[in-house]
Structures are given as structure tokens and as C-alpha cells.
Design a protein around this motif. Structure first.
Motif, PDB file in Angstrom:
ATOM      1  N   LYS A 311       0.825  -1.208   0.000  1.00  0.00           N
ATOM      2  CA  LYS A 311       0.000   0.000   0.000  1.00  0.00           C
ATOM      3  C   LYS A 311       0.866   1.268   0.000  1.00  0.00           C
ATOM      4  O   LYS A 311       0.492   2.284  -0.566  1.00  0.00           O
ATOM      5  CB  LYS A 311      -0.921   0.018   1.223  1.00  0.00           C
ATOM      6  N   THR A 312       2.036   1.169   0.663  1.00  0.00           N
ATOM      7  CA  THR A 312       2.872   2.365   0.788  1.00  0.00           C
ATOM      8  C   THR A 312       3.247   2.929  -0.581  1.00  0.00           C
ATOM      9  O   THR A 312       3.212   4.144  -0.793  1.00  0.00           O
ATOM     10  CB  THR A 312       4.155   2.031   1.585  1.00  0.00           C
ATOM     11  N   VAL A 313       3.591   2.029  -1.484  1.00  0.00           N
ATOM     12  CA  VAL A 313       3.984   2.483  -2.821  1.00  0.00           C
ATOM     13  C   VAL A 313       2.816   3.176  -3.513  1.00  0.00           C
ATOM     14  O   VAL A 313       2.982   4.212  -4.166  1.00  0.00           O
ATOM     15  CB  VAL A 313       4.498   1.288  -3.663  1.00  0.00           C
ATOM     16  N   VAL A 419      -3.972   8.685   5.243  1.00  0.00           N
ATOM     17  CA  VAL A 419      -4.004   8.158   6.606  1.00  0.00           C
ATOM     18  C   VAL A 419      -3.641   6.683   6.530  1.00  0.00           C
ATOM     19  O   VAL A 419      -4.342   5.901   5.892  1.00  0.00           O
ATOM     20  CB  VAL A 419      -5.395   8.332   7.243  1.00  0.00           C
ATOM     21  N   ASP A 420      -2.522   6.305   7.134  1.00  0.00           N
ATOM     22  CA  ASP A 420      -2.076   4.914   7.045  1.00  0.00           C
ATOM     23  C   ASP A 420      -2.614   4.117   8.225  1.00  0.00           C
ATOM     24  O   ASP A 420      -2.695   4.609   9.334  1.00  0.00           O
ATOM     25  CB  ASP A 420      -0.538   4.850   7.048  1.00  0.00           C
ATOM     26  N   GLU A 421      -2.942   2.862   7.950  1.00  0.00           N
ATOM     27  CA  GLU A 421      -3.419   1.947   9.000  1.00  0.00           C
ATOM     28  C   GLU A 421      -4.537   2.610   9.775  1.00  0.00           C
ATOM     29  O   GLU A 421      -4.496   2.815  10.958  1.00  0.00           O
ATOM     30  CB  GLU A 421      -2.266   1.550   9.926  1.00  0.00           C
ATOM     31  N   GLN A 422      -5.556   2.941   9.044  1.00  0.00           N
ATOM     32  CA  GLN A 422      -6.639   3.793   9.502  1.00  0.00           C
ATOM     33  C   GLN A 422      -7.348   3.324  10.755  1.00  0.00           C
ATOM     34  O   GLN A 422      -7.950   4.117  11.457  1.00  0.00           O
ATOM     35  CB  GLN A 422      -7.618   3.981   8.351  1.00  0.00           C
ATOM     36  N   VAL A 615       1.792  -2.485  13.568  1.00  0.00           N
ATOM     37  CA  VAL A 615       1.333  -1.973  12.283  1.00  0.00           C
ATOM     38  C   VAL A 615       2.462  -1.466  11.407  1.00  0.00           C
ATOM     39  O   VAL A 615       3.297  -0.682  11.832  1.00  0.00           O
ATOM     40  CB  VAL A 615       0.295  -0.834  12.429  1.00  0.00           C
ATOM     41  N   GLY A 616       2.470  -1.989  10.189  1.00  0.00           N
ATOM     42  CA  GLY A 616       3.252  -1.370   9.143  1.00  0.00           C
ATOM     43  C   GLY A 616       4.754  -1.478   9.153  1.00  0.00           C
ATOM     44  O   GLY A 616       5.393  -1.153   8.183  1.00  0.00           O
ATOM     45  N   VAL A 617       5.359  -1.933  10.275  1.00  0.00           N
ATOM     46  CA  VAL A 617       6.820  -1.955  10.305  1.00  0.00           C
ATOM     47  C   VAL A 617       7.335  -2.886   9.206  1.00  0.00           C
ATOM     48  O   VAL A 617       6.844  -3.985   9.024  1.00  0.00           O
ATOM     49  CB  VAL A 617       7.342  -2.380  11.698  1.00  0.00           C
TER      50      VAL A 617
HETATM   51 MG    MG Z   1       1.765  -0.401   5.553  1.00  0.00          MG
END
Ligand code: MG
Ligand code: ADP
Length: 761
Positions: A311-313, A419-422, A615-617
Motif C-alpha cells: 500500500k505504501t507504494v 491516513v495509514d493503517e486507519q 502496524v506497518g513496520v
Molecule cells: Mg503499511
């Protein structure tokens, strides 16, 4: 005109009753009418006493089996013990009196065979469950129910059982409602559901439904009424969301179209430098977003994506399009660790593209910008510089935590908010950030927790949804194994495996549920922990303590703690010579950064941490994860945690350490984890194992407060119907002037949400 429902209870009742009802948070007649029965007792059947939990405030229908009165042994006074039964199990009731005479009236009434409702908090005395001084009402003797009709009603109709409190038992609430309902007319309760909608869906009016809900003649009647009230909840909510969507659609935004093909720009340069090809999903979602950003209406999109789907990309490409078009983008992350990581990733991915000078120079060279990081615990100097870069426009991309929401943060031209990891941000926080643009910025919300459609419709009903379901090719997958905590051979093997990974140049996470070994366990798991934790860093999403799989049973060993486990690992022969790092939310930010960096670089290839890594690391070399007390975590959280490994080309290994016993929900969760890595499958399973409140809670809804009867998962069909009806109504009368009752209900709900939001922050 003030409707009857706004009448204060002090006016409608005597002071004592009003005060007692006030203890339940009820202030007006409307509040009282909205205090729905938790369930109904069948007057023809007794209730399951065996199911009562110690500590619970209960109201049960039971029959007196025996009653004895005796003087107290060690002091003055008399003790009355009454045993009530449901036919199988027994519960004792105890009453104390100054002397036998003071128990006389109880003695006369509580005779074997008497049937009634008993209420109190279940206690434990010498291993037996009991109620001390319970309130009770016996059938066939109500003094306030002296008409024959009332007696009959009580003997055959479902008995509503209300959420009660000490001093205000269920039947007193029922009595108060009787007074109100006897004189209630349709005009007293405005109905937010318009007549034509009611007729089309075959729903009773509001007053009739309230009467049926509180005094049903049959269970069918109660169910019909409940259905109608559920519809109303869904309808009011969906109407509010429809208005929100309509307002958004009418808002202006700045169009941020992509540069024409062939024109040099950040996005083009970035795409050219990507070390991998985009997945089909990334490409098509990317096009969808690119087109919406090019529109002069604000984008409002939710991007759901499996853990590791990239998703980051997708977000970064959207941000670059906006920067190319002369605007700025803000990326909001739930934790400092994640914000710092995002800033690092973006700078790495962008390379020389992020070393730019100014964005708004008269002759912008186009192809460079800066990434600024803004978190709550930044030093004064770094903070000032980041603020300046945001305000001047020098930073095209500003990454941060909640700190970005603060009033001091200004942007030169905010075009996009990501907004990441909403799941940890509410509607209000999204609004706060959006308000920072001169005109509404575009909004992209990303979540890795798959959300069932109706939950999405309820909680994120103002957003359009896209999904990334595939994970980039070439991932080797993750093997998950449940490890019995008390088995020494397994434990030795666990650390030997971790050593093998380290020797092969890979990394391992070790996750613990708390930081300090002497930390109060209840505190670690409690709500207060959530409120106190800065940026939600160390918040294990613990399950309901009543869950038998997670209860703090006396023989349960204490939860493993980061600071204890790190010492233990440093002295384990298997890990001799391996540098072991520590990470938790109470560390100062520079130490957190240093710990993450040492782990990412391999300098400290084993990292003992809290759920701060949840989350997300993203450390692609991380292949192993050991989770202690895995039974204490929910499925979605385990899925998130596990998603930290197996992100590169080497296979991942996840070891769930626990002593969960076969047959418990905890065991079922762990078993599900070992069997699938499909987030959507796990989410469905999770729903089956969890309660409704958890589902909404996990979504951090600012709207759950108004849902009392509606079940977002089970009532999917009803929610769809209500949504269609509400959308039609809002289309017909956008500001709802034709539907004043509905408009008022929405206003009341917004106030309630606002209050709840203020309480939470
Ligand atoms: Mg992520
Ligand atoms: P998530 O969706 O969980 O936030 P990330 O955006 O962190 O996932 O991406 C996970 C990892 O996959 C990152 O290391 C990222 O660089 C990598 N990645 C993203 N897209 C691709 C792709 N198309 N091919 C290969 N690797 C990719």
C-alpha cells in the motif's frame, strides 16, 4: 414545541425515582424510552443459574426452594438464607437482620414455591455463588400492580429485563416505563423515519414500536419492534452519511492531474527507479486514484489491502502526483515508530528526488522535493524546522503522527491527506487534517484490517472503497506454529531456530504483551492503558477478560515482559554472541529510532518489543517472529504482527507461544492462525469469535455510540435497505427541510458522537 420525550424525569416522577434513574444515565423521558430491555424472561420458564458469572449484576427469574433463619454465631443479629433454583442449579440469597423480627417480612414472602425476579451482584462465599441482600419482586403479589389485568399480564407476557444498577432494579425501571407508556401518544415521540419509508418497509410507528419493545404481549411483537428500532438506527446513520457524501461531492478541491506523459517529474522519475514492477492491483488502484486526484472534487477513498500488499507504494505515487502538480501531501501514521519508518522509506525510495530545494520557486525545476517528519516528541529545533518546511511548502511530503493534527501545523498548499493503517483514526481526526487545506484536500485512507462490507458502510460510509488483495509475487510465505509455553524442549528448539535465522543473515522479532515484569497486569490490559499510551504505541488489543481462553485464572503464569525476556535471551546459550535489541513505547524517540535502525541493519538481529511493531513496520530481512502469550491477542492483531515477517523472498516463521487449552476460544484463534494467512478469511473468522462491540471498537468508530440494537455484521441486509432509503430521502431533500424529525435525530446523534469523541481524547 418541546416534545414529551424532552421532559425531564424530575418532572415526570418523584425525586427518588428520578435520582435512581439518573444513576443509569437517564435524564429525560426520551432517555428512559431509549433504555431498552437487554432481554426478555419467559414467565413460564426459569432461568439457567449455572450460567451466572461471579461479579455480574444479574436479574433472574427463579423459584424459592427453601428458606431458613438463624441467629448469627459471633455477633448479634439474624441471618436468613434462601435457596432459589431454576430446577437444576441453585443459588443462595442471604439477608442479615438486627434480630429475627427484622427479617419477618422476608420470611413471610420468601416461602418455598414462591416465584419471582431476584437482582444483585453475584458474589462468592466459601465457593458458593450467592446474592447478598438482593432486591426481589415476587409474582402474584405486586402491590403496585393491583388490577387483575396487570396480574395477568405479568403471568403470561414476556418479562423485560433491563440493564439495572444497585438501587434501581429491573422492575422499578419497568414500573417507571409503565407510567410513561400508559399515556404516550404518537405526537409525543417524533419519528425520524418518514411515513412513506415506514410504509414501504412495513414498519410500525415509533410510539407503537416503543410500546411493543417495553411491554410486548408476545416475543414476536418484541422482535418486530426491535427490528423497527434497528432499522431506525441504520436509517439515521445512513442519512447522516448520505448528507456527508452529498456535501463532499459539492465541495471544491484543487485538481492535481498527473503531468502529461513524457514530461519529467517526481512520479515519472520514481517509477523509473522502482526496483520492482507494480502488481496488477497496485496499477489499477493507482489509476483509479490518479483519476480522482485530477478531479476538482475531493477524493474520499478507503484503500483496503492485505498485509504486505504494498500500500505504501500506492500512497507514495499518489503523493508524488500531487507534489508534481504543485501541492503538498501529508501522511498520517498511528505510531512514532511507523511515522519514522515511513519518512525513512520515502527518503530511501525517493533517493535524490527527496533532496530538493524549494517547491514554489519561480522556476521550479520540478524533480525534487523534501520529506519532513513531525511527531509529538520531536526536539524544539527539529520541530521548528519541520513546521517551517511544511508551512513554506519546501517539504512536499510531511509525515507525522497525531502531532500533525495540532493547530500549529500549517501547510502552504495541502493537496492530499493519506491516513495509514486507519483503524486507529476516527472520523473527527480525518476531518481535523482535512480542515488544514485552503480548500478540501483529497483523502486516501489505508487499512490492512479487512473490513466486512457493512462495517465499512457503517463506519466509513462516507468513503469509496478499493482493495488490494494480492501480495507481490515471489514471497515465500509464512509457516505458523503454536508452541506450548511450558514445554522445555519446544522452548529450546524455538531459540535454536531463531539462531539459525540469525546465522543465515536474517532477523527475528520477539513480541511480549507488556514492558515491565512488575507492571500491574490488569493495567497492562486495561482501557486506561489505551488512554495513557502515547501514540497508541504499546497497546495490546486484549480480549474480553470474561473470555475463558484469556481469563487471568489464578494458575496462569504472569504475562511475559519485554525487559525480563531480553535479559533471559541475553543469557541463553543458543543466542550467545547475538546482539539483542529492545523496543517499546516508553523509550524516548531517538532510542526507538536507534533500536529500529540497528534491527533493520542487522547490527542487533533480534528485537524484543511490545506490539509497537504491530502496524506497518517493514524490515524485509525479518523472517522469524516469536509471540509470547499469543492467546492474549485478537486474530486481527496476530495477523498484523505476523505480517511483519516473510516480507522478502525468504520464508517466514511465526511461533505462537501459549498455553491455551483445547476447546477454548483462545485455542480456536491460534489454530485459525496456523491454518491460513488470508486476511479476509481470518477477518470473517474473527467476526464469528468476537462480539459486535469489538468489531466496531476495532474500527475506532466515532459512531458506535449511537448504535444500540443494530448489529453491523448480522444486520447486513437491513443496513443495505436503510442505506438505499436514506440516500433517496437525502436526494429528495438535501438539507432535510422536508424531514425535520430526521434532521433533528441526526443533530442529536452528532452531539452524542461529539461528546464521546471529546471524552476519548
Ligand atoms: Mg503499511
Ligand atoms: P503494506 O501494504 O502492508 O503496507 P508495504 O507497503 O509496507 O505493505 O509493502 C511491503 C513490502 O513489499 C515493502 O518492502 C515494499 O517495498 C514491497 N513491495 C511493494 N510493492 C511491491 C511489488 N510490486 N513487488 C515487490 N515488492 C513490493
Amino acid at each position: 414545541m418541546t416534545a414529551r420525550v424532552e421532559e425531564r424525569l424530575e418532572r415526570a416522577f418523584d425525586k427518588r425515582t428520578a435520582t435512581a434513574l439518573g444513576k443509569l444515565g437517564l435524564r429525560t423521558v426520551g432517555d428512559l424510552l431509549g433504555h431498552y430491555p437487554r432481554r426478555y424472561a419467559d414467565p413460564g420458564a426459569l432461568e439457567d443459574i449455572a450460567a451466572l458469572q461471579v461479579g455480574e449484576h444479574v436479574t433472574i427469574l427463579a423459584k424459592v426452594e427453601q428458606a431458613t433463619v438463624r441467629p448469627m454465631r459471633n455477633r448479634n443479629g439474624a441471618l436468613m438464607e434462601v435457596v432459589v433454583t431454576d430446577g437444576t442449579s441453585r443459588l443462595s440469597l442471604t439477608f442479615f437482620g438486627k434480630h429475627r423480627g427484622s427479617l419477618y417480612s422476608h420470611e413471610k414472602r420468601l416461602v418455598p414455591g414462591a416465584k419471582g425476579l431476584f437482582t444483585g451482584t453475584v458474589g462468592l462465599y466459601r465457593g458458593t455463588r450467592q446474592l447478598t441482600h438482593p432486591d426481589f419482586t415476587l409474582m402474584g403479589e405486586e402491590s403496585d400492580l393491583d388490577s387483575d389485568e396487570a396480574l395477568l399480564e405479568h403471568a403470561t407476557k414476556p418479562i423485560p429485563i433491563y440493564p439495572a444498577a444497585a438501587g434501581i432494579p429491573s422492575w422499578k425501571i419497568q414500573g417507571a416505563l409503565r407510567v410513561v407508556l400508559d399515556t404516550l401518544t404518537d405526537a409525543d415521540v417524533p419519528d425520524p423515519v418518514p411515513d412513506e419509508v415506514r410504509e414501504r418497509h412495513g414498519l410500525p410507528g415509533r410510539a407503537a414500536a416503543l410500546r411493543s419493545l417495553h411491554r410486548p404481549a408476545t416475543m414476536e411483537e418484541a422482535y418486530r419492534a426491535r427490528h423497527r428500532m434497528r432499522f431506525e438506527e441504520a436509517f439515521v446513520l445512513q442519512a447522516a452519511l448520505a448528507q456527508r457524501r452529498a456535501r463532499t461531492a459539492a465541495e471544491d478541491a484543487t485538481a492535481r492531474p498527473p503531468l502529461p506523459a513524457g514530461t519529467p517529474g517526481l512520479l515519472a522519475d520514481f517509477d523509473a527507479s522502482l526496483p520492482f514492477t507494480l502488481t496488477d492491483g497496485q496499477r489499477s488502484v493507482g489509476q483509479e486514484i490518479a483519476a480522482e486526484l485530477a478531479d476538482p472534487r475531493p477524493m474520499h477513498r478507503l484503500l483496503q489491502g492485505e498485509v504486505g500488499s504494498g500500500k505504501t507504494v500506492v500512497a507514495l505515487r499518489a503523493m508524488l502526483q500531487v507534489v508534481d502538480a504543485g501541492g503538498q501531501a501529508a501522511l498520517l501514521a498511528p505510531t512514532e515508530v511507523l511515522a519514522a519508518q515511513h519518512a525513512r522509506t520515502l527518503r530511501t525510495l525517493l533517493g535524490p528526488l527527496a533532496e530538493g530545494g524549494t517547491l514554489f520557486g519561480a522556476e521550479r525545476t520540478g524533480a525534487s522535493t523534501r520529506v519532513a517528519l513531525l511527531t509529538g516528541s520531536l526536539g524544539a529545533k527539529a520541530r521548528k524546522e519541520a513546521l517551517l518546511q511544511a508551512a513554506s511548502g519546501e517539504a512536499g511530503i510531511v509525515v507525522g503522527t497525531h502531532a500533525l493534527l495540532s493547530e500549529h501545523v500549517q501547510f502552504a498548499d495541502l493537496g492530499l491527506v493519506v491516513v495509514d493503517e486507519q483503524h486507529r483514526f476516527g472520523v473527527e481526526q480525518r476531518d481535523a487534517l482535512r480542515a488544514k487545506g485552503r480548500v478540501s484536500p483529497h483523502l486516501l485512507v489505508m487499512t490492512a484490517t479487512p473490513i466486512p462490507r457493512t462495517v465499512a458502510m457503517t463506519v466509513f460510509g462516507d468513503l469509496e472503497t478499493s482493495s488490494l488483495t494480492e501480495v507481490p509475487a515471489g514471497r515465500a510465505g509464512i509457516t505458523t506454529v503454536a508452541v506450548p509455553a511450558r514445554n522445555v524442549r519446544w522452548t529450546d528448539r524455538t531459540w535454536a531456530r531463531v539462531r539459525e535465522e540469525v546465522d543465515a543473515g536474517r532477523r527475528a522479532y520477539v513480541v511480549c504483551a507488556r514492558i515491565h515484569p512488575d507492571e500491574d497486569q490488569a493495567g497492562a490490559a486495561g482501557v486506561s492503558g489505551r488512554a495513557a499510551a502515547k501514540d497508541f504505541d504499546d497497546v495490546p488489543e486484549f480480549l474480553d477478560p470474561a473470555d475463558p481462553g484469556t481469563d487471568g485464572a489464578a494458575d496462569r503464569p504472569p504475562l511475559r515482559a519485554v525487559l525480563e525476556v531480553v535479559e533471559e535471551l541475553r543469557s541463553r546459550p543458543e543466542l550467545a554472541g547475538v546482539e539483542i535489541g529492545v523496543l517499546h513505547g516508553q523509550m524516548p524517540p531517538d532510542q526507538k529510532d536507534a533500536a529500529m535502525a540497528a534491527f533493520a541493519s542487522g547490527e542487533a538481529p533480534v528485537l524484543v518489543s511490545t506490539t509497537v511493531v504491530e502496524v506497518g513496520v517493514d524490515v524485509p530481512e525479518a523472517t522469524a517472529m516469536v509471540i509470547f502469550d499469543a492467546d492474549r491477542f485478537g486474530i486481527s492483531q496476530l495477523h498484523q504482527l505476523r505480517g511483519r515477517v516473510g516480507r522478502g523472498t525468504d520464508p517466514g516463521l511465526c511461533l505462537l507461544v501459549s498455553d491455551a487449552e483445547l476447546g477454548t476460544p483462545a485455542f480456536a484463534r491460534l489454530e485459525a492462525m496456523t491454518q491460513t494467512t488470508d486476511g479476509f478469511k481470518l477477518a470473517n473468522l474473527d467476526l464469528e469469535l468476537r462480539s459486535e462491540g469489538d468489531v466496531l471498537g476495532a474500527a475506532q468508530s466515532g459512531r458506535a455510540s449511537s448504535l444500540r440494537l443494530l448489529r453491523v455484521v448480522k444486520d447486513a441486509g437491513l443496513i443495505e435497505e436503510a442505506r438505499t432509503a436514506a440516500t433517496d430521502v437525502v436526494r429528495a431533500s438535501p438539507d432535510l427541510t422536508e424531514f425535520p424529525e430526521l434532521a433533528a435525530a441526526i443533530r442529536a446523534q452528532l452531539d452524542e458522537d461529539q461528546e464521546e469523541f471529546l471524552e476519548r481524547t
